[in-house]
Design a protein around this motif. Structure first.
Motif, PDB file in Angstrom:
ATOM      1  N   TRP A  48      87.695  67.911 -60.995  1.00 44.02           N
ATOM      2  CA  TRP A  48      86.504  67.217 -60.517  1.00 44.02           C
ATOM      3  C   TRP A  48      86.710  66.652 -59.125  1.00 44.02           C
ATOM      4  O   TRP A  48      85.747  66.366 -58.424  1.00 44.02           O
ATOM      5  CB  TRP A  48      86.131  66.101 -61.491  1.00 44.02           C
ATOM      6  CG  TRP A  48      87.112  64.972 -61.585  1.00 44.02           C
ATOM      7  CD1 TRP A  48      88.177  64.876 -62.423  1.00 44.02           C
ATOM      8  CD2 TRP A  48      87.103  63.771 -60.824  1.00 44.02           C
ATOM      9  NE1 TRP A  48      88.840  63.710 -62.229  1.00 44.02           N
ATOM     10  CE2 TRP A  48      88.206  62.989 -61.257  1.00 44.02           C
ATOM     11  CE3 TRP A  48      86.285  63.264 -59.824  1.00 44.02           C
ATOM     12  CZ2 TRP A  48      88.505  61.755 -60.718  1.00 44.02           C
ATOM     13  CZ3 TRP A  48      86.575  62.017 -59.294  1.00 44.02           C
ATOM     14  CH2 TRP A  48      87.673  61.278 -59.730  1.00 44.02           C
ATOM     15  N   SER A 170      74.420  70.967 -58.556  1.00 44.97           N
ATOM     16  CA  SER A 170      75.762  71.514 -58.401  1.00 44.97           C
ATOM     17  C   SER A 170      76.792  70.440 -58.731  1.00 44.97           C
ATOM     18  O   SER A 170      76.766  69.342 -58.161  1.00 44.97           O
ATOM     19  CB  SER A 170      75.970  72.017 -56.965  1.00 44.97           C
ATOM     20  OG  SER A 170      77.317  72.371 -56.746  1.00 44.97           O
ATOM     21  N   THR A 171      77.711  70.746 -59.627  1.00 46.31           N
ATOM     22  CA  THR A 171      78.718  69.753 -60.009  1.00 46.31           C
ATOM     23  C   THR A 171      79.663  69.439 -58.853  1.00 46.31           C
ATOM     24  O   THR A 171      80.134  68.298 -58.725  1.00 46.31           O
ATOM     25  CB  THR A 171      79.528  70.260 -61.213  1.00 46.31           C
ATOM     26  OG1 THR A 171      80.115  71.534 -60.889  1.00 46.31           O
ATOM     27  CG2 THR A 171      78.641  70.403 -62.429  1.00 46.31           C
ATOM     28  N   VAL A 188      73.504  61.555 -66.245  1.00 42.85           N
ATOM     29  CA  VAL A 188      73.150  62.920 -65.862  1.00 42.85           C
ATOM     30  C   VAL A 188      71.930  63.353 -66.663  1.00 42.85           C
ATOM     31  O   VAL A 188      71.962  63.366 -67.896  1.00 42.85           O
ATOM     32  CB  VAL A 188      74.315  63.901 -66.102  1.00 42.85           C
ATOM     33  CG1 VAL A 188      73.905  65.319 -65.734  1.00 42.85           C
ATOM     34  CG2 VAL A 188      75.539  63.478 -65.301  1.00 42.85           C
ATOM     35  N   LEU A 194      72.657  71.523 -64.841  1.00 43.29           N
ATOM     36  CA  LEU A 194      73.811  71.583 -63.949  1.00 43.29           C
ATOM     37  C   LEU A 194      74.436  72.974 -63.964  1.00 43.29           C
ATOM     38  O   LEU A 194      74.333  73.714 -64.942  1.00 43.29           O
ATOM     39  CB  LEU A 194      74.859  70.552 -64.373  1.00 43.29           C
ATOM     40  CG  LEU A 194      74.448  69.076 -64.381  1.00 43.29           C
ATOM     41  CD1 LEU A 194      75.663  68.202 -64.593  1.00 43.29           C
ATOM     42  CD2 LEU A 194      73.724  68.694 -63.104  1.00 43.29           C
ATOM     43  N   SER A 196      78.163  75.054 -62.307  1.00 45.25           N
ATOM     44  CA  SER A 196      79.434  74.979 -61.610  1.00 45.25           C
ATOM     45  C   SER A 196      79.673  76.281 -60.868  1.00 45.25           C
ATOM     46  O   SER A 196      79.381  77.375 -61.383  1.00 45.25           O
ATOM     47  CB  SER A 196      80.573  74.712 -62.598  1.00 45.25           C
ATOM     48  OG  SER A 196      81.825  74.771 -61.961  1.00 45.25           O
ATOM     49  N   CYS A 212      80.501  72.640 -67.248  1.00 45.70           N
ATOM     50  CA  CYS A 212      80.038  71.396 -66.626  1.00 45.70           C
ATOM     51  C   CYS A 212      80.419  70.180 -67.463  1.00 45.70           C
ATOM     52  O   CYS A 212      80.822  69.142 -66.930  1.00 45.70           O
ATOM     53  CB  CYS A 212      78.529  71.450 -66.409  1.00 45.70           C
ATOM     54  SG  CYS A 212      77.988  72.683 -65.207  1.00 45.70           S
ATOM     55  N   GLU A 215      84.135  69.475 -66.968  1.00 52.35           N
ATOM     56  CA  GLU A 215      84.418  68.797 -65.697  1.00 52.35           C
ATOM     57  C   GLU A 215      84.043  67.323 -65.765  1.00 52.35           C
ATOM     58  O   GLU A 215      84.784  66.451 -65.281  1.00 52.35           O
ATOM     59  CB  GLU A 215      83.665  69.493 -64.565  1.00 52.35           C
ATOM     60  CG  GLU A 215      84.156  70.910 -64.272  1.00 52.35           C
ATOM     61  CD  GLU A 215      83.388  71.549 -63.121  1.00 52.35           C
ATOM     62  OE1 GLU A 215      82.620  70.829 -62.452  1.00 52.35           O
ATOM     63  OE2 GLU A 215      83.573  72.759 -62.883  1.00 52.35           O
ATOM     64  N   LEU A 216      82.892  67.017 -66.349  1.00 50.92           N
ATOM     65  CA  LEU A 216      82.490  65.611 -66.495  1.00 50.92           C
ATOM     66  C   LEU A 216      83.416  64.868 -67.451  1.00 50.92           C
ATOM     67  O   LEU A 216      83.665  63.663 -67.284  1.00 50.92           O
ATOM     68  CB  LEU A 216      81.043  65.543 -66.987  1.00 50.92           C
ATOM     69  CG  LEU A 216      79.981  65.984 -65.978  1.00 50.92           C
ATOM     70  CD1 LEU A 216      78.631  66.146 -66.647  1.00 50.92           C
ATOM     71  CD2 LEU A 216      79.886  64.977 -64.835  1.00 50.92           C
TER      72      LEU A 216
END
Length: 480
Positions: A48, A170-171, A188, A194, A196, A212, A215-216
């Motif tokens: 991230w 976009s992440t 979010v 979203l 990636s 996504c 990543e979060l």
């Protein structure tokens, strides 16, 4: 350049297959596979942080591998939860927002998910909240913010604090803004919008939603920043996307309610940091969602005349006692097969109650149409309302009203016995607080020689407590 290939993913559980399959071998669902274009990530997994996630940057920073540590050697300082101004949300989350937690909120379109989250963001002026929207523009969000919150309330109490709006999907761009802003809370709206750059597929696909969310999740755990995700649901009422999405997050909340009613229910389906049986109740108004601190008052109708087929039952949702109004209508069947319908209650359990009343009490209900309704648009699964439903059915069958100051709390067994229910003290205290004069409970909740956690101390109650052991005793006291 990395080689691009396609694969087939199950839209229900996220199972990956190199070819199309009619039936998913993981979740046994039919016709759920769709083709998606996927691309193997470069060298290392995406991070991230922008300094490590830029593809082709040539960064080869090494990280030490984790080692096994004895649980007694792990240092832990108990952290205080973030208390939101919304008390109902704190109740459902188990006492507040846990730092570093990933929370997923699902619900039908238009039920109020975005309104709930925007109210949360605007009600915390002392914290830095980033509201990421992939569905609305910043002007549309500002329009809704002015409608649901007075302008003086969402102004930051301190310089640099308050609610920040980011319209981005976009992440990678989202994480760049996060690094610059350093927010205390991220929201979010929604995870299906979203995408990636590490995955070659469209936004909302199984692979994109999974990447996504991953990543979060890494961002939340590494930075100890709580993240709220708003998710869409399918026509079956399940959260859209792969089933693994619910396993990845820490908490899953369901925001539900009838769009024709003004009340909304926030229910916990999964919670790693608290009880999964709590719920919060809101009222949808023109100025947003209002917390309902005493749900018993809104679930009980205010009526002056005595009507048959209506009783009041004491139920529990998590740790919260509630009094609900249970309604029954019994009429002669106009056709050969009688109708049996229940709203807010399990139809199979209703059929069991009818069988007990006919077998043990002698009421001829086999040729009658029976309709049950739990008022307020909520659904109750607590067996303690069995006694109230049985009394409502007989009240409608005999057309004899029951006093509106009478309450019921007991489970009905197949042999007609009234079984004890848990936490009877809270149920009686709630009925006494709302001015009820008597309550019917099981005699097995009364004190005896043996110690039992479900047994009751009657010394400090002013309400009249009717202890019964069989359903026939209840009808004798009510209609005898």
């Amino acid at each position: 350049m990395a080689k691009t290939k396609s694969a087939y993913f199950c839209q229900s559980c996220g199972y990956e297959s190199p070819k199309w399959l009619g039936k998913c071998p993981s979740c046994n669902q039919w016709n759920t596979f769709v083709e998606e274009v996927v691309e193997k990530p470069h060298a290392a997994a995406s991070n991230w942080k922008s300094s490590n996630s830029a593809p082709g940057s040539g960064s080869t920073s090494l990280q030490r591998a984790n080692k096994a540590v004895s649980v007694s050697n792990i240092s832990f300082n108990e952290e205080h939860r973030i208390l939101a101004p919304d008390k109902e949300l704190n109740r459902v989350l188990g006492g507040g927002i846990v730092a570093g937690s990933l929370i997923l909120i699902g619900g039908e379109p238009g039920i109020g998910k975005s309104t709930l989250m925007l109210q949360l963001a605007l009600s915390m002026p002392a914290a830095k909240v980033l509201y990421v929207s992939g569905e609305e523009s910043d002007r549309q969000i500002k329009m809704r913010a002015e409608r649901i919150t007075p302008p003086q309330q969402y102004k930051a109490a301190e310089a640099g604090m308050g609610c920040f709006i980011l319209t981005e999907t976009s992440t990678q761009n989202i994480f760049k803004q996060i690094e610059q802003l350093q927010p205390d809370l991220v929201i979010v709206d929604s995870i299906q919008t979203l995408y990636s750059a590490h995955i070659e597929s469209t936004a909302g696909s199984v692979s994109q939603v999974r990447e996504c969310t991953a990543e979060l999740l890494r961002f939340a755990k590494e930075s100890s920043t709580p993240v709220f995700l708003i998710g869409h649901i399918t026509k079956d009422g399940m959260i859209a996307g792969p089933k693994i999405l619910e396993h990845m997050v820490d908490t899953v909340l369901q925001f539900e309610g009838d769009r024709h009613h003004v009340y909304r229910i926030l229910r916990s389906i999964k919670n790693r940091f608290g009880s999964a049986s709590e719920l919060g109740i809101y009222e949808m108004l023109g100025a947003g969602l209002r917390e309902v601190s005493n749900p018993s008052e809104i679930l009980l109708s205010q009526r002056d005349e005595a009507l048959s087929g209506i009783t009041i039952s004491a139920t529990l949702e998590g740790l919260r006692p509630m009094l609900i109004e249970t309604q029954a209508l019994v009429s002669t069947s106009a056709y050969g097969t009688p109708q049996r319908s229940a709203t807010g209650f399990d139809t199979r359990r209703m059929n069991m109650l009818l069988a007990v009343l006919e077998k043990r009490c002698g009421f001829r209900l086999g040729t009658k149409d029976v309709f049950l309704n739990i008022t307020g648009g909520i659904r109750v699964e607590d067996p303690a309302i069995d006694l109230g439903l049985a009394a409502a059915i007989i009240s409608s069958h005999e057309d004899m009203p029951i006093s509106s100051k009478t309450c019921f709390a007991g489970e009905l067994g197949l042999s007609g016995e009234i079984r004890a229910v848990n936490r009877i003290e809270q149920r009686i205290a709630e009925a006494q607080k709302l001015g009820f004069e008597q309550i019917f409970i099981s005699k097995y909740n009364l004190p005896s020689g043996k110690k039992d956690k479900n047994q009751l101390d009657l010394s400090h109650y002013k309400i009249e407590i009717k202890a019964v052991s069989r359903i026939e005793e209840v009808f004798g006291l009510l209609f005898g």
